[in-house]
Design a protein around this motif. Structure first.
Motif, PDB file in Angstrom:
ATOM      1  N   ASN A 101       6.927  -5.379   8.317  1.00 47.70           N
ATOM      2  CA  ASN A 101       6.450  -3.960   7.880  1.00 47.70           C
ATOM      3  C   ASN A 101       6.780  -4.184   6.565  1.00 47.70           C
ATOM      4  OD1 ASN A 101       4.617  -1.455   7.315  1.00 47.70           O
ATOM      5  ND2 ASN A 101       6.711  -0.377   7.861  1.00 47.70           N
ATOM      6  N   LEU A 102       6.101  -5.171   5.893  1.00 48.89           N
ATOM      7  CA  LEU A 102       6.137  -5.182   4.060  1.00 48.89           C
ATOM      8  C   LEU A 102       5.263  -4.092   3.164  1.00 48.89           C
ATOM      9  CD1 LEU A 102       6.921  -9.291   3.594  1.00 48.89           C
ATOM     10  CD2 LEU A 102       8.454  -7.284   4.336  1.00 48.89           C
ATOM     11  N   SER A 103       5.902  -4.125   2.057  1.00 47.19           N
ATOM     12  CA  SER A 103       5.018  -2.670   1.180  1.00 47.19           C
ATOM     13  C   SER A 103       5.318  -3.473  -0.444  1.00 47.19           C
ATOM     14  CB  SER A 103       5.026  -1.711   1.509  1.00 47.19           C
ATOM     15  OG  SER A 103       4.377  -1.122  -0.030  1.00 47.19           O
ATOM     16  N   VAL A 104       3.796  -4.016  -0.935  1.00 49.32           N
ATOM     17  CA  VAL A 104       4.137  -3.973  -2.401  1.00 49.32           C
ATOM     18  C   VAL A 104       5.101  -3.037  -2.835  1.00 49.32           C
ATOM     19  CG1 VAL A 104       2.139  -5.384  -2.463  1.00 49.32           C
ATOM     20  CG2 VAL A 104       2.395  -2.507  -3.120  1.00 49.32           C
ATOM     21  N   ASP A 105       6.077  -1.907  -2.775  1.00 49.82           N
ATOM     22  CA  ASP A 105       6.265  -1.154  -3.824  1.00 49.82           C
ATOM     23  C   ASP A 105       7.246  -1.046  -3.378  1.00 49.82           C
ATOM     24  OD1 ASP A 105       4.294   0.038  -3.775  1.00 49.82           O
ATOM     25  OD2 ASP A 105       3.893   1.972  -2.339  1.00 49.82           O
ATOM     26  N   ASP A 120      15.275  -9.655   2.459  1.00 49.85           N
ATOM     27  CA  ASP A 120      15.810  -8.678   3.366  1.00 49.85           C
ATOM     28  C   ASP A 120      14.788  -8.937   4.830  1.00 49.85           C
ATOM     29  OD1 ASP A 120      19.075  -8.297   4.766  1.00 49.85           O
ATOM     30  OD2 ASP A 120      17.397  -6.190   5.321  1.00 49.85           O
ATOM     31  N   LEU A 121      13.608  -8.083   4.841  1.00 52.41           N
ATOM     32  CA  LEU A 121      13.119  -8.370   5.915  1.00 52.41           C
ATOM     33  C   LEU A 121      12.548  -9.562   6.288  1.00 52.41           C
ATOM     34  CD1 LEU A 121      11.414  -4.658   4.933  1.00 52.41           C
ATOM     35  CD2 LEU A 121      12.318  -4.995   6.667  1.00 52.41           C
TER      36      LEU A 121
END
Length: 413
Positions: A368-372, A380-381
């Motif tokens: 669950n990655l986000s540009v923020d 790490d994720l």
């Protein structure tokens, strides 16, 4: 002794596999079904039967082509020429299911000749044969079109109407049986679904719950000596340990690959005296349907095409309807030379397909990655979801951050 042939479901017009025959101009599958029916008739003539019983579904549709009608009429008139009566039950494929329209077999009832008996509504035929009298109770395919026109059933569901039809047909059979002379041989002939019947391949596409359905016990009643059914394409006796036999003769030829392992044929029924009926299932010469399943080796060094060619050599595919299904291992890509495989199938009458089955590769779930997110959090994720890199996560993140910092310094220059 009274003898008769029981067959059904010839389905003239099934042309799903095959090609036009160069000699006759007729589709090869129509010729297959015609050959099977004429084998039944050859047996009828050889055995000098007292009558010929066809339990429905002569054609694929209610609008048969002139060629299909011509071939069927030619076959039935071979029986007429030998004074063998023909009993024809209307099946679901013969019935247009529309008020006022004729069935595809009504023409036989309107010929200016004797010997054809078309049963389009419940009817008892008192037939006098050269070997004595026999009563035939005919029950055609129970349609719902007349029922739904009645105001009494206007607001009933499809399920309620089906249950009503099932009860009504059962009651009609019981009433007609009670009116028969118990000392005379009797046959119940019908085209319907029985609860314990086994469906074949093409029939499984039908919605079972929409068919009026009867129990074997509703059919195997006195004074019947034999119950001759049509509709299901597999030969089966649904009252094998009792009397009378409740028999689906099955279709005399295969309709699709779902029937490839089934024996096809018809029944020769003998009634030497009342309550002593027996039947014999006779196989017909049919077009072989062959499905070759090949599981390719996981060894990349082995030639995939050669593996399929080896499997083909293990079967007699001459004049067969052929389907090849090959399974590709998940670690390999298909490298089959289709042209070479097709040439190896030249002796087959028709090749349905050479079909690859590839095992789907499991896709890794994305985080669950986000540009923020900060770069360190993203790394790490990412490494957390990579088993091979997870143990070195800290070192990799540290090195990546150092490289990112160096990149920023270079951009400032």
């Amino acid at each position: 002794m009274i003898k008769f042939i029981h067959t059904a479901d010839i389905h003239y017009g099934v042309e799903n596999y095959g090609r036009i025959d160069a000699r006759t101009g007729i589709h090869s599958r129509l010729l297959d079904f015609h050959k099977a029916l004429n084998f039944c008739i050859d047996t009828a003539l050889k055995e000098e039967v007292d009558f010929f019983l066809f339990s429905g579904d002569a054609y694929k549709t209610t609008n048969p082509s002139p060629t299909q009608q011509k071939l069927l009429m030619e076959s039935f008139f071979r029986l007429y020429a030998k004074n063998i009566p023909i009993i024809i039950i209307i099946g679901n494929h013969d019935n247009p299911l529309s008020f006022g329209k004729a069935t595809s077999l009504d023409v036989f009832n309107n010929l200016p000749v004797d010997g054809f008996h078309v049963i389009a509504k419940p009817q008892t035929i008192h037939l006098t044969t050269k070997n004595g009298p026999v009563n035939i109770v005919g029950i055609p395919w129970p349609t719902r079109n007349n029922v739904t026109l009645s105001q009494e059933h206007t607001y009933k569901s499809a399920t309620d109407i089906t249950e009503y039809l099932s009860q009504a047909v059962g009651n009609i059979i019981t009433q007609m049986a009670a009116q028969l002379d118990p000392t005379i041989p009797a046959v119940l002939a019908s085209h319907l679904t029985v609860s314990s019947g086994i469906f074949s391949g093409s029939e499984k596409r039908a919605v079972y719950g929409n068919d009026p359905c009867l129990l074997p016990s509703q059919l195997a009643i006195k004074p019947f000596d034999y119950v001759a059914l049509g509709h299901l394409h597999r030969y089966q006796d649904l009252n094998n340990d009792g009397y009378p036999s409740v028999v689906y003769s099955g279709s005399p030829e295969r309709v699709d690959f779902g029937e490839r392992k089934e024996d096809k044929g018809f029944c020769l029924v003998s009634i030497p005296e009342k309550n002593k009926a027996t039947h014999q299932f006779i196989k017909t010469p049919t077009r072989p349907f062959i499905q070759i399943d090949v599981k390719l080796s996981t060894d990349e060094a082995l030639d995939q095409t050669e593996q399929i060619l080896s499997a083909i050599q293990e079967h007699d595919i001459k004049n067969a309807v052929l389907k090849i299904v090959y399974h590709v291992p998940s670690n390999l890509k298909s490298k089959v030379d289709l042209k070479t495989v097709q040439r190896a199938c030249d002796s087959a009458m028709f090749v349905v397909g050479i079909i690859p089955v590839c095992k789907p590769v499991a896709r890794e779930k994305r985080g669950n990655l986000s540009v923020d997110m900060k770069l360190e959090t993203l790394l790490d994720l990412y490494f957390e979801e990579k088993p091979a890199l997870k143990t070195h996560k800290k070192e990799l993140i540290k090195k990546a951050l150092e490289l990112a910092e160096q990149n920023k310094e270079q951009e400032k220059l």
